[in-house]
Design a protein around this motif. Structure first.
Motif, PDB file in Angstrom:
ATOM      1  N   LEU A 178       0.750  -1.340  -0.161  1.00  0.00           N
ATOM      2  CA  LEU A 178       0.039   0.116  -0.006  1.00  0.00           C
ATOM      3  C   LEU A 178       0.790   1.269  -0.096  1.00  0.00           C
ATOM      4  O   LEU A 178       1.946   1.169   0.256  1.00  0.00           O
ATOM      5  CB  LEU A 178      -0.922   0.161   1.298  1.00  0.00           C
ATOM      6  N   THR A 179       0.301   2.461  -0.220  1.00  0.00           N
ATOM      7  CA  THR A 179       0.803   3.635  -0.266  1.00  0.00           C
ATOM      8  C   THR A 179       1.159   3.901   1.296  1.00  0.00           C
ATOM      9  O   THR A 179       0.675   3.285   2.248  1.00  0.00           O
ATOM     10  CB  THR A 179       0.060   4.764  -0.628  1.00  0.00           C
ATOM     11  N   THR A 180       2.158   4.913   1.548  1.00  0.00           N
ATOM     12  CA  THR A 180       2.407   5.501   2.850  1.00  0.00           C
ATOM     13  C   THR A 180       1.314   5.760   3.569  1.00  0.00           C
ATOM     14  O   THR A 180       1.070   5.586   4.885  1.00  0.00           O
ATOM     15  CB  THR A 180       3.529   6.470   2.958  1.00  0.00           C
ATOM     16  N   ASN A 181       0.291   6.490   3.001  1.00  0.00           N
ATOM     17  CA  ASN A 181      -0.803   6.965   3.405  1.00  0.00           C
ATOM     18  C   ASN A 181      -1.588   5.951   3.960  1.00  0.00           C
ATOM     19  O   ASN A 181      -2.167   5.924   5.447  1.00  0.00           O
ATOM     20  CB  ASN A 181      -1.648   7.590   2.149  1.00  0.00           C
ATOM     21  N   ARG A 220       3.982  12.618   6.694  1.00  0.00           N
ATOM     22  CA  ARG A 220       4.040  14.096   6.302  1.00  0.00           C
ATOM     23  C   ARG A 220       5.062  14.287   5.429  1.00  0.00           C
ATOM     24  O   ARG A 220       4.722  15.087   4.510  1.00  0.00           O
ATOM     25  CB  ARG A 220       4.653  14.790   7.838  1.00  0.00           C
ATOM     26  N   GLU A 221       6.185  13.478   5.398  1.00  0.00           N
ATOM     27  CA  GLU A 221       7.094  13.759   4.256  1.00  0.00           C
ATOM     28  C   GLU A 221       6.355  13.161   2.921  1.00  0.00           C
ATOM     29  O   GLU A 221       6.637  13.974   2.017  1.00  0.00           O
ATOM     30  CB  GLU A 221       8.154  12.903   4.619  1.00  0.00           C
ATOM     31  N   TRP A 222       5.682  12.163   2.877  1.00  0.00           N
ATOM     32  CA  TRP A 222       5.048  11.877   1.814  1.00  0.00           C
ATOM     33  C   TRP A 222       3.881  12.726   1.032  1.00  0.00           C
ATOM     34  O   TRP A 222       4.087  13.023   0.007  1.00  0.00           O
ATOM     35  CB  TRP A 222       4.254  10.225   2.096  1.00  0.00           C
ATOM     36  N   GLN A 223       3.206  13.449   2.207  1.00  0.00           N
ATOM     37  CA  GLN A 223       2.344  14.280   1.818  1.00  0.00           C
ATOM     38  C   GLN A 223       3.077  15.613   1.106  1.00  0.00           C
ATOM     39  O   GLN A 223       2.184  16.095   0.075  1.00  0.00           O
ATOM     40  CB  GLN A 223       1.271  14.881   2.946  1.00  0.00           C
ATOM     41  N   LYS A 224       3.928  15.969   1.543  1.00  0.00           N
ATOM     42  CA  LYS A 224       4.875  17.146   0.777  1.00  0.00           C
ATOM     43  C   LYS A 224       5.105  16.859  -0.674  1.00  0.00           C
ATOM     44  O   LYS A 224       4.715  17.658  -1.410  1.00  0.00           O
ATOM     45  CB  LYS A 224       5.964  17.430   1.688  1.00  0.00           C
ATOM     46  N   VAL A 230      -5.012  14.372   8.326  1.00  0.00           N
ATOM     47  CA  VAL A 230      -3.831  13.395   8.400  1.00  0.00           C
ATOM     48  C   VAL A 230      -3.830  12.466   7.383  1.00  0.00           C
ATOM     49  O   VAL A 230      -2.830  12.148   6.767  1.00  0.00           O
ATOM     50  CB  VAL A 230      -3.901  12.784   9.882  1.00  0.00           C
ATOM     51  N   PHE A 231      -5.103  11.816   6.986  1.00  0.00           N
ATOM     52  CA  PHE A 231      -5.159  11.011   5.997  1.00  0.00           C
ATOM     53  C   PHE A 231      -5.873  11.320   4.898  1.00  0.00           C
ATOM     54  O   PHE A 231      -7.181  11.864   5.078  1.00  0.00           O
ATOM     55  CB  PHE A 231      -5.476   9.466   6.655  1.00  0.00           C
TER      56      PHE A 231
END
Length: 407
Positions: free
Chosen positions: A214-217, A292-296, A312-313
């Motif tokens: 899955l994705t980091t999310n 958080r890094e993935w979202q950036k 957050v998700f």
């Protein structure tokens, strides 16, 4: 000599009428009609029973006028249980702003109630008829919880009608919800159906596979569910401001609600106990940091982004919007299948898994677990898992008692 005419009628008091030697009192009653759930006010002329004397009619009129002053006189034209139920439900939602699931429960209870009493005048349902109705539901095989749901709706609806002066008697007040007959368990028969959860090694396997599939999310979402015991709607509604990285706590103050990802709203937690602060450890801190890094990176590449709420998700298809609660089970089944674990487990099973792993620690008691996951102290689900996991400790209690009494 002309005979004296005795047919001249004597003057009667106001509103008193004579007919065939009997006397009645005529008056107007404030009328309430309900059309498509909307209240329409008017007045209706009516007449008292016929009395033998003028004074009796006058006395009746005095009582009527007194009721008018006290605003206790009201006539409900064609006010059936079905008609009033529409008005009550609108008022109930307006006054209490209940959660979506609560509204569905109320609507279900009304459907059952209206099947029996829908065509009855609201004021004509008697206590005996209503009690027989509850008995009938039990005879039809309805569970006690279902009967309670129906009774709750009926009680709320009739209480509202009485508060509005539409009825003087509430048939639901002293009604008794029939109990379910408990039978002795047979040898070998399970005490209760145990909620589904993963064992420790199974959870580790699931989360390890999720990290690569899955994705980091999505992976971080399942980490938070498993390591905090949050409800899926609570986790889906988390905003970054709810997370204190210094104190390592999550402030659970709401949950997400909506029929689609793009049309969502925040509603209060399930109950008073559900509003809580939940601590987390290294695993969750690491997962949230990676998220958080993935979202950036994802935000830079997103064509469209929801800047309204700092979730957050994210929903995979709509960055910045909340995850779709009903779709998370598909992601979980995909990983469970690959891990050769039961695919009938759901995201809520991770909450049960959290309880079971906490219960396996002798230092953690049932009250602490209930407080952490936001369950009431009388929660049967939490208690059932706790007793199952701690059964070996319970067996050893006999030895502990022997030691205590002999030393």
């Amino acid at each position: 000599m002309k005979k004296k005419d005795n047919s001249t009628k004597r003057k009667l008091p106001p509103n008193v009428r004579e007919r065939d030697g009997k006397y009645s009192y005529r008056y107007y009653i404030p009328t309430t009609k309900f059309i498509d759930g909307e209240e329409k006010k008017s007045s209706k002329e009516t007449e008292s029973p016929r009395f033998d004397t003028i004074q009796e009619a006058v006395d009746f009129g005095i009582l009527i006028e007194a009721k008018k002053i006290q605003k206790k006189l009201k006539y409900t034209d064609d006010l059936t249980v079905r008609t009033w139920s529409q008005t009550w439900l609108k008022a109930y939602i307006m006054e209490r702003e209940p959660a979506g699931n609560t509204v569905k429960n109320r609507e279900y209870g009304l459907r059952v109630l209206l099947k029996q009493f829908g065509g009855f005048a609201l004021a004509d349902v008697t206590a005996s008829q209503y009690q027989d109705f509850l008995y009938k539901l039990k005879e039809e095989g309805k569970k006690r919880s279902t009967v309670t749901t129906v009774h709750t709706v009926a009680s709320l609806m009739y209480e509202h009608a009485k508060r509005n002066g539409l009825i003087e008697f509430d048939p639901t007040v002293d009604a008794v919800i029939p109990k379910e007959k408990k039978t002795a368990r047979k040898i070998g028969e399970k005490r209760q159906v145990l909620p589904k959860f993963l064992e420790k090694d199974e959870l580790k396997k699931f989360l390890q596979l999720a990290r690569f599939m899955l994705t980091t999310n999505m992976w971080a979402f399942f980490i938070v569910l498993a390591y905090t015991g949050l409800r899926i709607s609570e986790a889906a509604g988390l905003q970054w401001d709810d997370i204190d990285f210094d104190a390592r706590t999550i402030d659970v103050n709401k949950q997400i609600y909506g029929t689609s990802v793009l049309e969502y709203s925040f509603i209060p937690p399930k109950n008073e106990q559900s509003e809580r602060v939940v601590s987390f450890g290294d695993t969750v801190a690491k997962a949230l940091g990676l998220l958080r890094e993935w979202q950036k990176d994802e935000r830079l590449s997103a064509k469209e982004f929801n800047t309204k709420d700092n979730f957050v998700f994210w929903c995979p298809s709509f960055p910045g919007y909340p995850v779709q609660v009903t779709g998370m089970g598909d992601y979980m089944r995909k990983v469970l299948g690959k891990a050769e674990l039961p695919t009938n487990l759901t995201p809520h099973s991770l909450r049960h898994t959290h309880v079971s792993l906490l219960a396996s620690n002798p230092r953690v008691g049932l009250p602490e677990i209930q407080a952490r996951i936001g369950h009431k102290s009388n929660s049967k689900v939490t208690e059932l898992i706790y007793l199952h996991v701690t059964k070996n400790r319970q067996i050893k209690i006999a030895d502990d008692f022997e030691w205590a009494i002999n030393n």
